[in-house]
Design a protein around this motif. Sequence first.
Motif, PDB file in Angstrom:
ATOM      1  N   ALA A  42      -3.680  -3.305  -1.808  1.00 31.30           N
ATOM      2  CA  ALA A  42      -4.415  -4.313  -1.049  1.00 31.30           C
ATOM      3  C   ALA A  42      -5.456  -3.692  -0.122  1.00 31.30           C
ATOM      4  CB  ALA A  42      -3.435  -5.157  -0.242  1.00 31.30           C
ATOM      5  N   GLY A  43      -5.200  -2.474   0.331  1.00 25.72           N
ATOM      6  CA  GLY A  43      -6.135  -1.781   1.222  1.00 25.72           C
ATOM      7  C   GLY A  43      -7.514  -1.566   0.618  1.00 25.72           C
ATOM      8  N   LEU A  44      -7.623  -1.714  -0.702  1.00 22.84           N
ATOM      9  CA  LEU A  44      -8.932  -1.544  -1.352  1.00 22.84           C
ATOM     10  C   LEU A  44      -9.787  -2.804  -1.275  1.00 22.84           C
ATOM     11  CD1 LEU A  44      -7.879   0.430  -4.589  1.00 22.84           C
ATOM     12  CD2 LEU A  44      -8.918   1.341  -2.495  1.00 22.84           C
ATOM     13  N   ASP A  52       0.828  -1.199   0.000  1.00 23.02           N
ATOM     14  CA  ASP A  52       0.000   0.000   0.000  1.00 23.02           C
ATOM     15  C   ASP A  52       0.863   1.250   0.000  1.00 23.02           C
ATOM     16  OD1 ASP A  52      -2.985  -0.552   0.114  1.00 23.02           O
ATOM     17  OD2 ASP A  52      -2.220  -1.985   1.594  1.00 23.02           O
ATOM     18  N   GLY A  53       0.291   2.306  -0.497  1.00 18.44           N
ATOM     19  CA  GLY A  53       0.994   3.584  -0.595  1.00 18.44           C
ATOM     20  C   GLY A  53       0.410   4.354  -1.772  1.00 18.44           C
ATOM     21  N   ASP A  54       0.582   5.661  -1.746  1.00 16.73           N
ATOM     22  CA  ASP A  54      -0.028   6.519  -2.771  1.00 16.73           C
ATOM     23  C   ASP A  54       0.476   6.202  -4.174  1.00 16.73           C
ATOM     24  OD1 ASP A  54      -1.339   7.790  -0.727  1.00 16.73           O
ATOM     25  OD2 ASP A  54       0.128   9.429  -0.565  1.00 16.73           O
ATOM     26  N   LEU A  55      -0.256   6.705  -5.128  1.00 18.23           N
ATOM     27  CA  LEU A  55       0.125   6.576  -6.527  1.00 18.23           C
ATOM     28  C   LEU A  55       1.524   7.161  -6.734  1.00 18.23           C
ATOM     29  CD1 LEU A  55      -1.518   5.541  -8.961  1.00 18.23           C
ATOM     30  CD2 LEU A  55      -2.077   7.907  -9.484  1.00 18.23           C
ATOM     31  N   GLY A  56       2.375   6.408  -7.410  1.00 22.13           N
ATOM     32  CA  GLY A  56       3.707   6.916  -7.747  1.00 22.13           C
ATOM     33  C   GLY A  56       4.722   6.814  -6.616  1.00 22.13           C
ATOM     34  N   ASP A  69      -2.877  -5.877  -9.154  1.00 19.23           N
ATOM     35  CA  ASP A  69      -2.977  -4.439  -8.911  1.00 19.23           C
ATOM     36  C   ASP A  69      -4.463  -4.121  -8.928  1.00 19.23           C
ATOM     37  OD1 ASP A  69      -3.203  -1.658  -9.076  1.00 19.23           O
ATOM     38  OD2 ASP A  69      -1.236  -1.474 -10.019  1.00 19.23           O
ATOM     39  N   VAL A  70      -5.007  -3.875  -7.754  1.00 20.97           N
ATOM     40  CA  VAL A  70      -6.465  -3.743  -7.649  1.00 20.97           C
ATOM     41  C   VAL A  70      -6.918  -2.283  -7.662  1.00 20.97           C
ATOM     42  CG1 VAL A  70      -6.676  -5.959  -6.474  1.00 20.97           C
ATOM     43  CG2 VAL A  70      -6.477  -3.907  -5.104  1.00 20.97           C
ATOM     44  N   TYR A  71      -6.022  -1.397  -8.112  1.00 23.17           N
ATOM     45  CA  TYR A  71      -6.333   0.035  -8.105  1.00 23.17           C
ATOM     46  C   TYR A  71      -7.657   0.354  -8.798  1.00 23.17           C
ATOM     47  CZ  TYR A  71      -5.657   5.073  -8.740  1.00 23.17           C
ATOM     48  OH  TYR A  71      -5.797   6.436  -8.725  1.00 23.17           O
ATOM     49  N   ARG A  72      -7.908  -0.278  -9.937  1.00 24.80           N
ATOM     50  CA  ARG A  72      -9.115   0.042 -10.708  1.00 24.80           C
ATOM     51  C   ARG A  72     -10.265  -0.926 -10.503  1.00 24.80           C
ATOM     52  NH1 ARG A  72      -7.619   4.076 -14.520  1.00 24.80           N
ATOM     53  NH2 ARG A  72      -5.363   4.144 -14.543  1.00 24.80           N
ATOM     54  N   ILE A  73     -10.192  -1.700  -9.455  1.00 28.13           N
ATOM     55  CA  ILE A  73     -11.260  -2.662  -9.232  1.00 28.13           C
ATOM     56  C   ILE A  73     -12.559  -1.913  -8.905  1.00 28.13           C
ATOM     57  CG2 ILE A  73     -11.072  -3.027  -6.734  1.00 28.13           C
ATOM     58  CD1 ILE A  73     -11.064  -6.067  -7.394  1.00 28.13           C
ATOM     59  N   LEU A 130      -8.625 -10.363   2.402  1.00 29.42           N
ATOM     60  CA  LEU A 130      -7.248 -10.634   2.832  1.00 29.42           C
ATOM     61  C   LEU A 130      -7.223 -11.551   4.053  1.00 29.42           C
ATOM     62  CD1 LEU A 130      -5.757  -7.022   2.537  1.00 29.42           C
ATOM     63  CD2 LEU A 130      -5.713  -8.851   0.829  1.00 29.42           C
ATOM     64  N   PRO A 131      -6.499 -12.664   3.973  1.00 25.37           N
ATOM     65  CA  PRO A 131      -6.354 -13.516   5.149  1.00 25.37           C
ATOM     66  C   PRO A 131      -5.584 -12.781   6.243  1.00 25.37           C
ATOM     67  CG  PRO A 131      -5.407 -14.570   3.182  1.00 25.37           C
ATOM     68  CD  PRO A 131      -5.765 -13.175   2.805  1.00 25.37           C
TER      69      PRO A 131
END
Length: 144
Positions: free
Chosen positions: A107-109, A31-35, A77-81, A114-115
């Motif tokens: 993953a935070g999305l 996890d972490g911001d874009l870029g 990469d679940v950014y656009r899920i 998440l196990p």
Amino acid sequence: MEKITNSPEETFGFGYELGSRALPGQIYCLDGDLGVGKTVFTQGFARGLGIEEPVNSPTFTILQQYEEGRLPLYHFDVYRIGDVSEMDEIGYEDCFYGEGVCLVEWAGLVPEILPEQVIRIRIEKEPEKGFDYRRITVDEPGKE
Ligand code: ADP
Ligand code: MG
């Protein structure tokens, strides 16, 4: 565990170290911001697993699978899920509960799938410490 890096190469190198030591069944949540460097980390991680082919963010496919390394790597990469049900559609459970290694950007999305035993990696900038400064925090259950 905490690691400070001051260049993409150092973040790649840290990813490489973790990839070299990765074990079957592990799930790394990034996890972490874009870029911030999640993909740079992942590229090092993949190389550490012995994957030579180029690794990019699978943003439009959610999942990219690499079989040529020491262990299979499932790079999400679940950014656009849109909805977590998309994870079911791509069969994430076979990846999460299989013999390969999973690495999940953003993953935070998708906290609900998440196990408990995941390895959490957070990458953060600190603008006052310079453009290329990153703090990488690794939390692994049962480890200090
Ligand atoms: P994310 O996947 O988190 O959106 P990327 O890995 O695609 O981010 O991009 C990170 C960007 O930040 C790259 O352009 C990289 O060159 C730059 N960068 C600068 N300093 C660092 C550092 N210390 N670690 C990782 N990337 C860095
Ligand atoms: Mg990325």
